[in-house]
Design a protein around this motif. Structure first.
Motif, PDB file in Angstrom:
ATOM      1  N   TYR A 177       6.185  -2.257   5.240  1.00 59.49           N
ATOM      2  CA  TYR A 177       7.725  -1.921   5.336  1.00 59.49           C
ATOM      3  C   TYR A 177       8.563  -2.634   4.492  1.00 59.49           C
ATOM      4  N   GLU A 178       8.036  -3.864   4.184  1.00 63.05           N
ATOM      5  CA  GLU A 178       9.056  -4.783   3.347  1.00 63.05           C
ATOM      6  C   GLU A 178       8.763  -4.557   1.716  1.00 63.05           C
ATOM      7  N   ASN A 179       7.361  -4.272   1.500  1.00 65.23           N
ATOM      8  CA  ASN A 179       6.946  -4.272   0.210  1.00 65.23           C
ATOM      9  C   ASN A 179       6.352  -2.937  -0.425  1.00 65.23           C
ATOM     10  N   ALA A 180       6.170  -1.951   0.497  1.00 69.91           N
ATOM     11  CA  ALA A 180       5.406  -0.771   0.253  1.00 69.91           C
ATOM     12  C   ALA A 180       4.041  -0.793   0.011  1.00 69.91           C
ATOM     13  N   THR A 181       3.602  -1.705   0.571  1.00 61.21           N
ATOM     14  CA  THR A 181       2.066  -2.078   0.319  1.00 61.21           C
ATOM     15  C   THR A 181       1.284  -1.177   1.105  1.00 61.21           C
ATOM     16  N   MET A 211       0.718   5.738   6.796  1.00 63.22           N
ATOM     17  CA  MET A 211       1.013   6.219   8.027  1.00 63.22           C
ATOM     18  C   MET A 211       0.030   5.340   8.890  1.00 63.22           C
ATOM     19  N   PHE A 212       0.307   5.134  10.309  1.00 68.06           N
ATOM     20  CA  PHE A 212      -0.395   4.238  11.158  1.00 68.06           C
ATOM     21  C   PHE A 212      -0.147   4.765  12.579  1.00 68.06           C
ATOM     22  N   LEU A 213      -1.011   4.602  13.580  1.00 66.65           N
ATOM     23  CA  LEU A 213      -1.068   4.583  14.819  1.00 66.65           C
ATOM     24  C   LEU A 213      -1.270   3.474  15.559  1.00 66.65           C
ATOM     25  N   THR A 214      -0.302   3.389  16.538  1.00 65.14           N
ATOM     26  CA  THR A 214      -0.337   1.833  17.574  1.00 65.14           C
ATOM     27  C   THR A 214      -0.583   2.732  18.949  1.00 65.14           C
ATOM     28  N   PRO A 222       5.950   8.009  21.974  1.00 66.50           N
ATOM     29  CA  PRO A 222       4.462   8.389  21.363  1.00 66.50           C
ATOM     30  C   PRO A 222       4.821   9.053  20.044  1.00 66.50           C
ATOM     31  N   SER A 223       4.139   8.646  18.872  1.00 68.48           N
ATOM     32  CA  SER A 223       4.005   9.164  17.602  1.00 68.48           C
ATOM     33  C   SER A 223       3.382   8.382  16.845  1.00 68.48           C
ATOM     34  N   PHE A 224       3.103   8.975  15.344  1.00 73.34           N
ATOM     35  CA  PHE A 224       2.608   8.163  14.390  1.00 73.34           C
ATOM     36  C   PHE A 224       3.642   7.367  13.853  1.00 73.34           C
ATOM     37  N   ASN A 225       3.602   6.205  12.797  1.00 76.82           N
ATOM     38  CA  ASN A 225       4.580   5.593  12.372  1.00 76.82           C
ATOM     39  C   ASN A 225       4.372   5.918  10.727  1.00 76.82           C
ATOM     40  N   SER A 226       5.398   6.070  10.070  1.00 80.67           N
ATOM     41  CA  SER A 226       5.439   6.426   8.656  1.00 80.67           C
ATOM     42  C   SER A 226       6.519   5.481   7.944  1.00 80.67           C
ATOM     43  N   LYS A 227       6.386   5.675   6.756  1.00 82.07           N
ATOM     44  CA  LYS A 227       7.522   4.831   5.985  1.00 82.07           C
ATOM     45  C   LYS A 227       8.671   5.068   6.319  1.00 82.07           C
TER      46      LYS A 227
END
Length: 247
Positions: free
Chosen positions: A68-72, A1-4, A214-219
């Protein structure tokens, strides 16, 4: 998860207190930047220092693509710093702060707005930089797509990318790719988009696209509908920490 986080104008509070300003851009489009899209130099410096001092990990676009592409996996306390529109104040005030703290950022550049020649800093306008001035910030900023001439709107609900034909939108976006360093990442002008907008980006092979939801981004977040948090000049540090999910 990340915030932008997304920023536009970074100015001293005394300049913000003078009120909303018209934009001044190379292609002549007329608009006014809403005051909630300003942040003060004082607040911005304190916010970036807080992130740096409290163990936040500043992401690059490549890390997010790999997520997002490789689940890194992403690091803990992951955050991405973004700017829109390439205003003069970003170079005059934000760039030195980010450079001093060694914080990378992304600049979504509407290339049709960018001037061929630099001009003196314009306190009375939200004036856009020149191409050379943007290039001078490449040690901090990665540039990405924000359309060429289609950063325009009708009211607050429709951008030009939504009323033009898909072919015209695609041509404008591809034209912008001649001017940016990352040609796989897009920010919707004014945060406005629809299903057609997403489809166009999918067909053009874009990997990431940012809204202003507005929100966090997750997988589970659609990588072509990534969220970003606006940080207005009215925010206290308590407000900022709440945005970070700390309070």
């Amino acid at each position: 998860m990340f915030l932008t986080l997304v920023f536009h104008e970074i100015r001293p509070q005394k300049e913000i207190d003078a009120g909303q300003r018209p934009i001044h851009v190379a292609d002549g489009y007329e608009d006014r930047l809403p005051l909630p899209l300003y942040n003060s130099t004082e607040n911005f410096s304190e916010q970036m220092s807080y992130l740096k001092d409290n163990g936040y990990n500043f992401l690059t676009l490549e890390q997010i693509k790999a997520f997002y592409e490789n689940a890194t996996p992403l690091p803990d306390k992951a955050i991405l710093i973004t700017f829109d529109d390439a205003y003069q104040s970003q170079k005059k005030y934000a760039y030195p702060i980010l450079k001093a703290l060694n914080i990378p950022a992304v600049l979504f550049e509407p290339s049709g707005w960018v001037f061929e020649e630099a001009s003196p800093y314009a306190e009375a306008f939200s004036q856009v930089l020149s191409f050379d001035e943007i290039a001078e910030m490449s040690d901090v900023f990665t540039t990405a797509n924000h359309t060429h001439h289609f950063h325009q709107r009708h009211g607050i609900e429709e951008s030009r990318c939504m009323w033009e034909s898909p072919a015209n939108v695609a041509a404008d976006i591809l034209r912008n790719n001649d001017f940016v360093t990352d040609t796989e990442v897009f920010a919707y002008p004014f945060g406005l988009y629809n299903v057609k907008s997403i489809t166009i980006l999918e067909e053009l092979g874009f990997k990431l696209a940012f809204t202003t939801k507005p929100s966090f981004n997750s997988k589970s977040t659609n990588p072509l509908e990534l969220c970003r948090e606006v940080v207005p000049y009215t925010f206290t540090m308590t407000d900022f920490k709440k945005m970070l999910g700390e309070l």
